[in-house]
Design a protein around this motif. Structure first.
Motif, PDB file in Angstrom:
ATOM      1  N   ALA A 127      38.387  51.434  43.109  1.00 30.25           N
ATOM      2  CA  ALA A 127      37.103  51.782  42.491  1.00 30.25           C
ATOM      3  C   ALA A 127      36.508  50.594  41.752  1.00 30.25           C
ATOM      4  CB  ALA A 127      37.295  52.958  41.532  1.00 30.25           C
ATOM      5  N   VAL A 128      37.328  49.887  40.995  1.00 29.18           N
ATOM      6  CA  VAL A 128      36.845  48.718  40.247  1.00 29.18           C
ATOM      7  C   VAL A 128      36.413  47.615  41.206  1.00 29.18           C
ATOM      8  CG1 VAL A 128      37.494  46.900  38.611  1.00 29.18           C
ATOM      9  CG2 VAL A 128      38.208  49.262  38.208  1.00 29.18           C
ATOM     10  N   ASP A 129      37.170  47.415  42.270  1.00 30.17           N
ATOM     11  CA  ASP A 129      36.804  46.393  43.259  1.00 30.17           C
ATOM     12  C   ASP A 129      35.472  46.724  43.922  1.00 30.17           C
ATOM     13  OD1 ASP A 129      39.023  44.837  42.812  1.00 30.17           O
ATOM     14  OD2 ASP A 129      40.191  45.674  44.471  1.00 30.17           O
ATOM     15  N   LEU A 130      35.258  47.980  44.280  1.00 33.30           N
ATOM     16  CA  LEU A 130      34.007  48.376  44.914  1.00 33.30           C
ATOM     17  C   LEU A 130      32.833  48.257  43.946  1.00 33.30           C
ATOM     18  CD1 LEU A 130      35.171  51.506  46.949  1.00 33.30           C
ATOM     19  CD2 LEU A 130      34.457  49.291  47.868  1.00 33.30           C
ATOM     20  N   SER A 131      33.087  48.553  42.684  1.00 36.78           N
ATOM     21  CA  SER A 131      32.038  48.445  41.678  1.00 36.78           C
ATOM     22  C   SER A 131      31.599  46.998  41.472  1.00 36.78           C
ATOM     23  CB  SER A 131      32.529  49.029  40.346  1.00 36.78           C
ATOM     24  OG  SER A 131      31.573  48.853  39.328  1.00 36.78           O
ATOM     25  N   ASN A 132      32.530  46.075  41.680  1.00 32.77           N
ATOM     26  CA  ASN A 132      32.250  44.653  41.474  1.00 32.77           C
ATOM     27  C   ASN A 132      32.200  43.891  42.796  1.00 32.77           C
ATOM     28  OD1 ASN A 132      32.427  44.149  38.352  1.00 32.77           O
ATOM     29  ND2 ASN A 132      34.121  45.513  38.835  1.00 32.77           N
ATOM     30  N   LYS A 178      39.949  47.894  34.604  1.00 30.53           N
ATOM     31  CA  LYS A 178      40.910  48.831  35.190  1.00 30.53           C
ATOM     32  C   LYS A 178      41.492  49.767  34.128  1.00 30.53           C
ATOM     33  CE  LYS A 178      43.824  46.209  37.412  1.00 30.53           C
ATOM     34  NZ  LYS A 178      44.978  45.911  38.315  1.00 30.53           N
ATOM     35  N   ALA A 179      41.779  49.226  32.953  1.00 33.40           N
ATOM     36  CA  ALA A 179      42.353  50.045  31.886  1.00 33.40           C
ATOM     37  C   ALA A 179      41.379  51.130  31.444  1.00 33.40           C
ATOM     38  CB  ALA A 179      42.743  49.163  30.704  1.00 33.40           C
ATOM     39  N   TYR A 218      32.469  38.957  45.942  1.00 37.08           N
ATOM     40  CA  TYR A 218      31.979  38.134  47.051  1.00 37.08           C
ATOM     41  C   TYR A 218      31.692  36.716  46.572  1.00 37.08           C
ATOM     42  CZ  TYR A 218      28.732  36.282  50.541  1.00 37.08           C
ATOM     43  OH  TYR A 218      28.104  35.477  51.469  1.00 37.08           O
ATOM     44  N   GLN A 219      31.067  36.599  45.415  1.00 41.30           N
ATOM     45  CA  GLN A 219      30.765  35.276  44.870  1.00 41.30           C
ATOM     46  C   GLN A 219      32.040  34.525  44.487  1.00 41.30           C
ATOM     47  OE1 GLN A 219      27.866  33.662  44.766  1.00 41.30           O
ATOM     48  NE2 GLN A 219      27.016  35.410  45.883  1.00 41.30           N
TER      49      GLN A 219
END
Length: 278
Positions: free
Chosen positions: A222-227, A252-253, A232-233
């Motif tokens: 979820a955190v990866d998709l949000s960012n 994440k916490a 990508y940058q």
């Protein structure tokens, strides 16, 4: 490169600006560190559905001075664990579940349930995964591959019609979709909505928050998709290691605590395994 980067930053800033009136997160704890003044932490049941946390013989209190009480035993145990884990110095900014409980109990902004639901719903109009860029091609493909499955999931499960758009004003969300999301949120308790709201705020996405709370994706995912745009940058240009790592760990916490909070105040709590939330 500068043009592309400027476009991405501009789009991101617009999303944040559009969400600001509803993005204020109440952080009802002091960041002032104190020495640990207690040895033992315990919980006690008061009545049929209230639990207190005790620091030695003292009852834990909220920032507004109310006796700290929570509606379920699992949540009380989780909060007690946060306090018991403190070392010589109490670092309240690390106790996310305690903070969420304080917000739920004190309700410092005095918001009724329907207002909280409307606040969450407003994030749907600025949902991170609904705003897309039309360049560069690699990023567009990355967004499509990673975000589209989330839209397909929520539309199928909740019978909604959430789409994406490259327009600066974002996609048009049908009233029927807003009614469906409102109906679902309205069935949740006031305490659970605190967890929903904080999960949405952290992820900047109603879609990702629902997917996480429904255990369709993990906290890390979820955190990866949000960012996704930031990641990508980073993949292309690198990052400031210590800064990015700290922000990622903190995100994440907070997301883990907010989503876990929802489950700890519901009847399904006993069925949740630790691995399903990490």
């Amino acid at each position: 490169m500068n043009t592309m980067l400027g476009t991405m930053l501009g789009a991101k800033c617009l999303r944040l600006q559009r969400g600001l009136p509803f993005f204020t997160q109440q952080r009802w704890h002091s960041f002032r560190e104190r020495k640990r003044f207690y040895k033992n932490v315990s919980i006690s049941q008061i009545g049929s559905n209230k639990f207190e946390v005790n620091l030695d013989k003292r009852k834990l209190r909220t920032p507004l001075g109310n006796i700290f009480t929570v509606p379920t035993e699992p949540l009380a145990i989780a909060v007690a664990t946060e306090w018991d884990a403190q070392k010589e110095i109490i670092k309240q900014h690390t106790m996310h579940l305690t903070s969420l409980c304080n917000t739920a109990q004190d309700n410092p902004s005095m918001r009724a349930k329907d207002k909280v639901v409307r606040g969450i719903l407003h994030f749907l109009d600025t949902d991170t995964i609904c705003y897309r860029l039309n360049e560069p091609v690699e990023l567009v493909q990355f967004q499509t591959a990673e975000w589209d499955p989330m839209l397909e999931w929520i539309n199928k499960k909740y019978d909604t019609e959430i789409t994406s758009s490259t327009s600066i004003v974002g996609p048009q969300i049908p009233d029927s979709t807003k009614e469906m999301i409102t109906k679902h949120l309205s069935t949740r308790s006031d305490w659970a909505l605190v967890g929903y709201e904080n999960t949405v705020q952290c992820l900047k996405s109603v879609v990702l928050a629902f997917a996480l709370i429904d255990r369709e994706i993990t906290v890390e995912r979820a955190v990866d998709l949000s960012n996704l745009e930031l990641n990508y940058q980073v993949q292309r240009w690198g990052n400031v290691e210590w800064s990015h790592d700290i922000e990622y760990a903190d995100s994440k916490a907070r997301v883990a605590a907010a989503s876990l909070f929802v489950h700890l105040v519901t009847e399904q709590t006993k069925k949740i395994s630790k691995s399903s939330l990490l």
